[in-house]
Design a protein around this motif. Structure first.
Motif, PDB file in Angstrom:
ATOM      1  N   SER A 170      -2.065   4.848  -0.973  1.00 27.53           N
ATOM      2  CA  SER A 170      -2.067   4.596   0.010  1.00 27.53           C
ATOM      3  C   SER A 170      -1.047   4.043   1.551  1.00 27.53           C
ATOM      4  N   THR A 171       0.431   5.064   1.249  1.00 24.97           N
ATOM      5  CA  THR A 171       0.765   5.653   2.197  1.00 24.97           C
ATOM      6  C   THR A 171      -0.024   6.861   3.263  1.00 24.97           C
TER       7      THR A 171
ATOM      8  N   GLU B 113      -6.540  -0.545   1.414  1.00 21.98           N
ATOM      9  CA  GLU B 113      -6.070  -1.029   0.240  1.00 21.98           C
ATOM     10  C   GLU B 113      -6.335  -2.478  -0.240  1.00 21.98           C
TER      11      GLU B 113
HETATM   12  N1  LIG Z   1       5.776  -1.748   4.139  1.00 17.56           N
HETATM   13  C1  LIG Z   1       6.178  -1.378   2.850  1.00 17.56           C
HETATM   14  N2  LIG Z   1       7.397  -0.999   3.171  1.00 17.56           N
HETATM   15  C2  LIG Z   1       7.886  -0.100   2.129  1.00 17.56           C
HETATM   16  N3  LIG Z   1       8.287   0.422   1.356  1.00 17.56           N
HETATM   17  C3  LIG Z   1       7.133   0.998   0.810  1.00 17.56           C
HETATM   18  C4  LIG Z   1       5.689  -0.529   2.166  1.00 17.56           C
HETATM   19  N4  LIG Z   1       5.014   0.990   1.035  1.00 17.56           N
HETATM   20  C5  LIG Z   1       5.210   1.047   0.277  1.00 17.56           C
HETATM   21  N5  LIG Z   1       6.504   1.377  -0.099  1.00 17.56           N
HETATM   22  C6  LIG Z   1       6.778   2.335  -0.767  1.00 17.56           C
HETATM   23  O1  LIG Z   1       6.272   3.652  -0.813  1.00 17.56           O
HETATM   24  C7  LIG Z   1       6.236   3.773  -1.831  1.00 17.56           C
HETATM   25  C8  LIG Z   1       4.725   4.418  -2.240  1.00 17.56           C
HETATM   26  O2  LIG Z   1       3.784   3.421  -2.095  1.00 17.56           O
HETATM   27  P1  LIG Z   1       2.929   3.441  -1.938  1.00 17.56           P
HETATM   28  O3  LIG Z   1       2.075   1.884  -2.087  1.00 17.56           O
HETATM   29  O4  LIG Z   1       1.839   4.430  -0.758  1.00 17.56           O
HETATM   30  O5  LIG Z   1       1.938   4.054  -3.530  1.00 17.56           O
HETATM   31  P2  LIG Z   1       0.428   4.671  -4.048  1.00 17.56           P
HETATM   32  O6  LIG Z   1       0.435   5.537  -4.894  1.00 17.56           O
HETATM   33  O7  LIG Z   1      -0.540   3.519  -3.400  1.00 17.56           O
HETATM   34  O8  LIG Z   1       0.287   3.290  -4.993  1.00 17.56           O
HETATM   35  P3  LIG Z   1      -0.240   2.049  -5.340  1.00 17.56           P
HETATM   36  O9  LIG Z   1      -1.302   3.003  -6.172  1.00 17.56           O
HETATM   37  O10 LIG Z   1       0.047   0.747  -6.607  1.00 17.56           O
HETATM   38  O11 LIG Z   1      -1.125   1.715  -4.483  1.00 17.56           O
HETATM   39  C9  LIG Z   1       6.366   2.930  -3.211  1.00 17.56           C
HETATM   40  O12 LIG Z   1       7.315   3.336  -3.487  1.00 17.56           O
HETATM   41  C10 LIG Z   1       6.349   1.606  -2.539  1.00 17.56           C
HETATM   42  O13 LIG Z   1       7.646   0.889  -2.658  1.00 17.56           O
END
Ligand SMILES: Nc1ncnc2c1ncn2[C@@H]1O[C@H](COP(=O)(O)OP(=O)(O)OP(=O)(O)O)[C@@H](O)[C@H]1O
Ligand SMILES: [Mg+2]
Lengths: 290, 248
Positions: free
Chosen positions: B47-48, B89
């Motif tokens: 998502s990031t 998301e």
């Molecule tokens: N707003 C935020 N502030 C601080 N850390 C964050 C934030 N959003 C995400 N993170 C951290 O960034 C990392 C990656 O998160 P991300 O949401 O991008 O993962 P993802 O692959 O999309 O996971 P999921 O499949 O659960 O959606 C994680 O360790 C999360 O804790």
């Protein structure tokens, strides 16, 4: 009966003013999640600028429109200079900034307008209307008419225009609003301008009845805030209802009990509402229905 | 690899929140007309990655190029006008507003051409997801999960995107609804829309994709044609790993 009607008229007159101020609180709250404690100063600026413009020789209608427009511009500048730099911070910080901003605006007003009370001529000369044993000043009719006009215009803006829908969308979900192409930062600026303009309208409309001075903002700010809280802050329709209700409560408390009670009503309302349903009133902007 | 400039190209991109860096050195390309899938477990940074591309998370270093031009500071409100739309998301619908309002807002970025774009795009969305037309006057928050996801995709389509980014469109939905959404994605591709899809359900994503990238703790650890990744032993391990996490 006529006594009751007289209180009713007085209550709805002040209530309309509170409604306009409460709308200002509501619009900014919806856009930022924060209370703008400079809202009362916009009321003061509207009245004082209108008086100053008529002093300069402008006809009253021109001076009134110019004062409202100038105050709206000051509201926008206030957002850009004081609020924008800390955008994204906690609402609490925005609140602190608006409190500081209110002091600055008041001091600037003292500097430019001086300490004296000023009066504005009524919009239309003429005797009060009399019906059912009640006298209604013509200026009161102006207040009602202008308040109704402002509320309808605002409702049309929010409900019927793409721009208004974009403002609502930004209040509901800022990130999603940006994703569809809305300039969310500008929406906040517009919210401050609108709130300031509404405050100024109230200040202009009521100035012929009450006189005005650089220091009138704080007291009216408290009233408008109480009205907004009474209406469950964040909803423009109930904010207007809250304003009218507060005006009526004050009027009846002062009329049937003691005139000294009038200004205490707003504080009692604030305390009671905050005790009874604080979470419902300080709900997050995401639940806002604009 | 095609000779043409890719539609989207990330080179050594780093990004994160506060002090924490979440994306380390991401390289990624999406060619015109492709469907690229990014897969990875919870917290991998998928998502990031999408939020960084549209500018909801700032880029710390590295470059992002869209349509051959470097985007120095991505901003979602500008990119959507250039044909890059994100289905975020959690859908992020305007809950209290009607389905129609949500869709019409999707075309907000079209500016002066808004009216024409709205008519044209609305017809396309209604054809893709007929249920949205039936629900037009209902508040978005009253829709079922599947309908909400369709609305989220529909809203993004209202900007007539050239590149559509999707963040886990299958999350929490029943198989039939997932099938409907993914067949809509196939249809969009046939219409020429380029898609970058983020999914935890690796098998599902790779079955619809041309190419895939596997992410793990903020890095792309593997990439290649979707068919190869589907057959890859290590992808199966990661996929099963994700499955276990989800099931626990
Ligand atoms: N707003 C935020 N502030 C601080 N850390 C964050 C934030 N959003 C995400 N993170 C951290 O960034 C990392 C990656 O998160 P991300 O949401 O991008 O993962 P993802 O692959 O999309 O996971 P999921 O499949 O659960 O959606 C994680 O360790 C999360 O804790
Ligand atoms: Mg995610």
């Amino acid at each position: 009966m006529s006594e009751f009607l007289q209180f009713l008229v007085a209550g709805l007159k002040n209530g309309s003013i509170y409604a306009l101020i409460a709308l200002g609180f509501t619009i900014v709250y919806a856009a930022t999640g924060a209370i703008n404690f400079a809202q009362g100063e916009f009321f003061m600026l509207g009245g004082m600028l209108c008086v100053s413009f008529t002093d300069l020789g402008m006809p009253l209608p021109v001076a009134a429109v110019a004062a409202i427009a100038a105050t709206a511009a000051i509201g926008a500048a206030f957002e850009l200079l004081a609020v924008r730099p800390i955008a994204g911070d906690s609402p609490l910080r925005i609140i602190m900034v608006t409190i500081g901003g209110a002091v600055v605006l008041r001091q600037l007003a003292l500097h430019f307008f001086g300490p004296d009370e000023r009066a504005l001529a009524p919009f239309t000369e003429g005797a009060s209307l009399k019906a059912f044993g009640v006298a209604v000043e013509l200026q009161t009719l102006w207040i009602w008419g202008l308040t109704a006009l402002a509320v309808v215009a605002l409702a049309l803006l929010y409900r019927k225009t793409a721009f208004g829908r974009a403002m609502r969308a930004t209040a509901i979900r800022r990130d999603a609003a940006r994703l569809v192409g809305i300039n969310a930062g500008m929406m906040v600026t517009v919210a401050f301008a609108l709130a300031a303009g509404l405050g100024a309208l109230a200040g202009v409309a009521v100035a012929p009845l009450t006189q005005t001075a650089f220091g009138v903002g704080a007291a009216i700010g408290v009233k408008g805030f109480a009205a907004a809280i009474l209406g469950g802050i964040g909803n423009p329709i109930t904010a207007v209802a809250g304003g009218l209700l507060l005006g009526l409560l004050e009027s009846f408390a002062a009329g049937y009990f003691d005139p000294a009670y009038k200004d205490g009503v707003a504080l009692v309302v604030l305390l009671v509402v905050l005790f009874v349903a604080p979470q419902g009133l300080l709900a997050k902007a995401g639940r806002v229905k604009v | 690899m095609s000779e043409a400039t890719p539609l989207l190209e990330l080179a050594s991109v780093r990004a994160g929140y506060g002090h924490a860096e979440v994306l380390h050195d991401i390289d990624l390309t999406v060619g015109e007309g492709e469907l690229v899938a990014v897969i990875g477990a919870n917290g991998a940074g998928k998502s990031t990655l999408l939020k960084t591309i549209v500018g909801l998370v700032p880029v710390r270093s590295g470059t992002i190029a869209y349509r051959g031009a470097r985007v120095a500071t991505p901003r979602p409100e500008r990119l959507v006008r250039k044909g890059l739309a994100l289905v975020p998301e959690g859908r992020l619908l305007f809950g209290p507003m009607t389905v129609r309002d949500n869709l019409e807002l999707g075309a907000y970025g079209a500016g002066r051409e808004r009216r024409a774009v709205t008519t044209r795009a609305l017809a396309r969305v209604n054809e893709l997801f007929p249920v949205l037309e039936e629900r037009a006057d209902q508040p978005a928050e009253t829709l079922s999960g599947g309908e909400q996801q369709m609305l989220a995709v529909g809203r993004a389509l209202m900007s007539e995107p050239r590149l559509l980014l999707l963040d886990e469109p299958s999350l929490g939905l029943a198989p039939l609804v997932i099938a409907e959404i993914f067949s809509a994605l196939d249809e969009l591709r046939a219409q020429g829309v380029t898609i970058l899809l983020v999914e935890q359900d690796a098998r599902l994503a790779l079955r619809h994709a041309d190419r895939g990238s596997v992410m793990r703790t903020g890095r792309v650890v593997l990439e290649g044609p979707a068919a190869d990744l589907l057959a890859d032993e290590s992808v199966r391990t990661i996929y099963l790993g994700a499955w276990h996490q989800e099931g626990s």
